[in-house]
Design a protein around this motif. Structure first.
Motif, PDB file in Angstrom:
ATOM      1  N   ASN A   1       0.727  -1.111  -0.192  1.00 17.37           N
ATOM      2  CA  ASN A   1      -0.031   0.228  -0.200  1.00 17.37           C
ATOM      3  C   ASN A   1       0.902   1.065   0.231  1.00 17.37           C
ATOM      4  N   VAL A   2       2.374   1.334   0.458  1.00 18.42           N
ATOM      5  CA  VAL A   2       3.052   2.670   0.167  1.00 18.42           C
ATOM      6  C   VAL A   2       2.671   2.825  -1.074  1.00 18.42           C
ATOM      7  N   LEU A   3       3.061   2.018  -1.887  1.00 13.90           N
ATOM      8  CA  LEU A   3       3.564   1.921  -3.436  1.00 13.90           C
ATOM      9  C   LEU A   3       2.564   2.668  -3.993  1.00 13.90           C
ATOM     10  N   CYS A   4       1.543   2.280  -3.832  1.00 10.95           N
ATOM     11  CA  CYS A   4      -0.370   3.541  -3.710  1.00 10.95           C
ATOM     12  C   CYS A   4       0.294   4.984  -3.887  1.00 10.95           C
ATOM     13  N   TYR A   5       1.506   5.908  -3.323  1.00 11.54           N
ATOM     14  CA  TYR A   5       1.634   6.658  -2.851  1.00 11.54           C
ATOM     15  C   TYR A   5       2.430   7.107  -4.087  1.00 11.54           C
ATOM     16  N   ALA A   6       3.110   6.306  -4.095  1.00 14.98           N
ATOM     17  CA  ALA A   6       4.514   6.816  -5.290  1.00 14.98           C
ATOM     18  C   ALA A   6       4.234   7.516  -6.384  1.00 14.98           C
ATOM     19  N   SER A   7       2.958   7.508  -6.782  1.00 13.85           N
ATOM     20  CA  SER A   7       2.661   8.577  -8.183  1.00 13.85           C
ATOM     21  C   SER A   7       2.653   9.707  -8.059  1.00 13.85           C
ATOM     22  N   THR A   8       1.784   9.932  -6.052  1.00 10.90           N
ATOM     23  CA  THR A   8       1.063  10.919  -5.859  1.00 10.90           C
ATOM     24  C   THR A   8       2.630  12.178  -4.649  1.00 10.90           C
ATOM     25  N   ILE A   9       3.543  10.963  -4.666  1.00 14.00           N
ATOM     26  CA  ILE A   9       4.910  12.090  -4.308  1.00 14.00           C
ATOM     27  C   ILE A   9       5.775  12.548  -5.317  1.00 14.00           C
ATOM     28  N   PHE A  10       5.750  11.228  -6.499  1.00 12.02           N
ATOM     29  CA  PHE A  10       6.409  11.947  -7.870  1.00 12.02           C
ATOM     30  C   PHE A  10       5.595  13.340  -8.498  1.00 12.02           C
ATOM     31  N   HIS A  11       4.043  13.251  -8.113  1.00 11.85           N
ATOM     32  CA  HIS A  11       3.361  14.651  -9.048  1.00 11.85           C
ATOM     33  C   HIS A  11       4.165  15.450  -7.810  1.00 11.85           C
ATOM     34  N   SER A  12       4.152  15.512  -6.286  1.00 13.03           N
ATOM     35  CA  SER A  12       4.378  16.632  -5.903  1.00 13.03           C
ATOM     36  C   SER A  12       5.724  17.866  -5.618  1.00 13.03           C
ATOM     37  N   VAL A  13       6.561  16.666  -6.111  1.00  9.71           N
ATOM     38  CA  VAL A  13       8.142  17.491  -6.511  1.00  9.71           C
ATOM     39  C   VAL A  13       8.170  18.290  -7.708  1.00  9.71           C
ATOM     40  N   GLY A  14       6.800  17.736  -8.483  1.00  5.31           N
ATOM     41  CA  GLY A  14       6.995  18.880 -10.100  1.00  5.31           C
ATOM     42  C   GLY A  14       6.536  17.770 -11.308  1.00  5.31           C
ATOM     43  N   PHE A  15       6.934  16.541 -11.013  1.00  2.29           N
ATOM     44  CA  PHE A  15       6.442  15.411 -11.908  1.00  2.29           C
ATOM     45  C   PHE A  15       5.318  15.034 -12.301  1.00  2.29           C
ATOM     46  N   ARG A  16       4.364  16.055 -12.876  1.00  2.83           N
ATOM     47  CA  ARG A  16       2.729  15.851 -13.680  1.00  2.83           C
ATOM     48  C   ARG A  16       2.299  15.803 -14.543  1.00  2.83           C
ATOM     49  N   GLY A  17       1.282  15.188 -13.933  1.00  2.00           N
ATOM     50  CA  GLY A  17       0.397  14.589 -15.709  1.00  2.00           C
ATOM     51  C   GLY A  17       0.734  12.656 -15.623  1.00  2.00           C
ATOM     52  N   GLY A  18       0.803  12.804 -16.636  1.00  2.00           N
ATOM     53  CA  GLY A  18       1.495  11.826 -17.210  1.00  2.00           C
ATOM     54  C   GLY A  18       2.662  10.723 -17.134  1.00  2.00           C
TER      55      GLY A  18
ATOM     56  N   LEU B   1      10.646  19.625   1.826  1.00  3.21           N
ATOM     57  CA  LEU B   1       9.572  17.970   2.153  1.00  3.21           C
ATOM     58  C   LEU B   1       8.579  16.821   1.728  1.00  3.21           C
ATOM     59  N   HIS B   2       8.106  17.740  -0.018  1.00  2.00           N
ATOM     60  CA  HIS B   2       8.063  16.513  -1.243  1.00  2.00           C
ATOM     61  C   HIS B   2       9.527  15.266  -1.710  1.00  2.00           C
ATOM     62  N   TRP B   3      10.303  15.937  -1.531  1.00  2.00           N
ATOM     63  CA  TRP B   3      11.255  16.277  -1.801  1.00  2.00           C
ATOM     64  C   TRP B   3      12.167  14.268  -1.111  1.00  2.00           C
ATOM     65  N   THR B   4      12.158  14.743   0.365  1.00  2.00           N
ATOM     66  CA  THR B   4      12.191  13.822   1.292  1.00  2.00           C
ATOM     67  C   THR B   4      11.319  13.140   1.481  1.00  2.00           C
ATOM     68  N   ALA B   5      10.002  13.442   0.929  1.00  2.00           N
ATOM     69  CA  ALA B   5       9.361  12.279   1.394  1.00  2.00           C
ATOM     70  C   ALA B   5       9.374  11.455  -0.456  1.00  2.00           C
ATOM     71  N   LEU B   6      10.148  11.638  -1.424  1.00  2.00           N
ATOM     72  CA  LEU B   6      10.755  11.473  -2.570  1.00  2.00           C
ATOM     73  C   LEU B   6      11.658  10.255  -2.097  1.00  2.00           C
TER      74      LEU B   6
END
Length: 542
Positions: free
Chosen positions: A250-267, A409-414
């Motif tokens: 389940n932790v990996l379910c949030y991988a895309s959210t974390i990537f999005h939060s550091v600036g990688f948008r969309g697809g 903090l976003h990069w820390t999460a990444l």
């Protein structure tokens, strides 16, 4: 056929191709789900049921597979599972209805679950102590490579009419190659007299320890004190349960959210979450292969579990300061098929950890979904009212221009996510299944492995289904911190209960468990309980 030179490469191919098939089957549904929805008009529940049917077949195999492995032998079990996989792939490729798809996925799940158990046991019995760790860990490498391969083929076939039929059909290729390798190799474990004679030249005499006259074990002996079988079962169940209860599916379910939060948008967020994390998993698993026979199983488990506890707790603490989206509801977005039905949720056997874990397969579904959708498991019918969903179903999550402190903090999460994936991939992922293939007597090894594997699938299912309810009850941050606490408990369990088995023959590992209830030493120096080592000590003393 029995000469040593070709045996190790063939064993390596059996392990690698078995893992490749496992990983590919787990992840291929991510790319096939969108065209299947368009061709068959699948609802969210039907998509979820289709992806989940793989786990139903896998759970069935874990319940009955052990008896098949011990009754008919490891080699025959793998060959039989490959036949079932071919039948399942044929059913999927020719399917004209949801029923045909579900039957095909269930057959594929049964096949990869049975094969995963039989492969690890087969390879561990066929080679000596020095090669066992590397070759069994190679199965986990195959899983991660299979996941990445499925992403590549999904992308290549995405624009092909009825391309999903080809996606499912390609799973037969590694299974066929594995069958060819098996036809050259000898049997192992099941037909005792013949099998042990075959094993003697391969293991340098280790097989003689497993000869005739050994005691018989019933399934109930797994829970009795005889030969410390209860202690072995405690080790096996503890490893597979902590592998899942640390929340890695389940932790990996949030991988895309974390990537999005550091600036990688969309697809691009989804592509990085799937391929990027997949590459990290492959690299970490290869590292585990190089260390498992040097540093040892116990050291890798302790280090991996400790890093997982720190990493997932770090994600939880960061989410206190910078709240992350809790993920979308499939029902809230009717056309969104980035449905995290999560073909890769199994550990994966695993593992692997698996499995391991091919949970990154869920990220592949994002490019065909709304850009604001994060990669997460679809809720059940009663969950659209969950508080996080409405926030995510509106446009772009979070603030468009985060402050510098929040960006840090976003990069820390990444970074924490990357550490978590790496730690699982060189710890629980490959080592759990290696230890399970070593600690049980040969007469009951198949049934014992399957029994522990059934708890792995069941725990995975429980963790997956309870995820949204847990978030709704205590929140996302506390959920991650709870996983961190579980990893700390797992660390204590490994330290107290799990022995070191590197460099020991299967007979010496068996004697180690018979002599003591708990093993708390880091090295394999306490393997002196073996008869061979006692003799050497006496002769030196004299």
């Amino acid at each position: 056929m029995g000469h040593p030179p070709p045996v190790l490469p063939l064993c390596a191919s059996v392990s690698l191709l078995g893992g490749l098939t496992f990983g590919y089957e787990l992840a291929v549904i991510s790319g096939a789900l969108l065209p299947l929805q368009l061709d068959f008009g699948l609802s969210c529940f039907e998509q979820e049921f289709l992806a989940g049917s793989l786990f139903l077949g896998a759970l069935l195999a874990s319940l009955v597979g052990g008896f098949l492995i011990d009754r008919y032998g490891r080699k025959q079990a793998i060959l039989g599972s490959n036949l079932v996989l071919l039948a399942g792939s044929l059913s999927l490729g020719l399917a004209g209805s949801l029923t045909g798809l579900v039957l095909g996925r269930s057959a594929a799940g049964f096949a990869i679950s049975l094969s995963s158990m039989a492969c690890c046991i087969y390879v561990s019995e066929l080679v000596g102590p020095r090669q066992r760790g590397v070759l069994v860990s190679l199965y986990e490498v195959g899983i991660t490579v299979g996941i990445l391969l499925s992403y590549v083929l999904n992308y290549a076939l995405a624009s092909v009419p009825r391309g999903w039929r080809h996606m499912f059909g390609w799973a037969a290729a590694p299974a066929l190659l594995q069958s060819l390798s098996l036809l050259i190799l000898p049997a192992a474990g099941a037909d005792e007299a013949a099998a042990h004679r075959d094993l003697i030249p391969l293991q340098g005499g280790e097989a003689t320890k497993l000869g005739l006259g050994r005691p018989r074990y019933s399934f109930l002996d797994l829970f009795r004190g005889r030969d410390n079988m209860r202690g072995r079962t405690t080790v096996g169940l503890g490893l597979v349960l902590f592998q899942q209860l640390t929340g890695q599916p389940n932790v990996l379910c949030y991988a895309s959210t974390i990537f999005h939060s550091v600036g990688f948008r969309g697809g691009s967020s989804a592509v990085l979450a799937s391929v990027g994390l997949g590459v990290v998993k492959v690299a970490a698993t290869l590292t585990a292969m190089g260390l498992v026979d040097r540093a040892g199983r116990r050291a890798l488990l302790l280090a991996g579990c400790a890093l997982m506890a720190l990493a997932v707790s770090g994600i939880g603490l960061v989410s206190f300061a910078v709240p992350m989206d809790s993920g979308p509801s499939c029902l809230a977005m009717p056309n969104a098929t980035g449905l995290a039905t999560l073909p890769g949720d199994s550990g994966l056997p695993t593992g692997l950890s698996s499995r391991p874990l091919p949970t990154t397969s869920k990220m592949q579904e994002e490019p065909v979904s709304s850009a604001s959708e994060s990669s997460k498991r679809p809720p059940r019918a009663g969950e659209p009212a969950a508080p996080p969903a409405p926030a995510l179903s509106t446009a772009s999550p979070a603030s468009p221009s985060p402050a510098p402190g929040r960006a840090l903090l976003h990069w820390t999460a990444l970074v924490c996510m990357m550490v978590f994936v790496s730690a699982f991939s060189f710890g629980f992922g490959p080592v759990t299944w290696l230890v399970l293939s070593e600690i049980y007597p040969v007469e009951i090894r198949g049934r014992a492995f399957a029994f522990c594997n059934s708890f792995n699938w069941a725990a995975n299912l429980f963790i997956s289904l309870s995820f949204l309810n847990l978030i709704g009850t205590i929140g996302l941050s506390w959920t991650f911190l709870l996983y961190g606490l579980t990893a700390v408990l797992g660390l204590g369990f490994i330290y107290v209960f799990v022995p070191e088995t590197k460099g020991q023959s299967l007979a010496e590992i068996d004697q180690q468990f018979q002599k003591r209830r708990f093993t708390v030493s880091f090295g394999h120096q306490k393997s002196t309980s073996g008869v061979q080592y006692r003799r050497i000590k006496v002769s030196v003393a004299s």
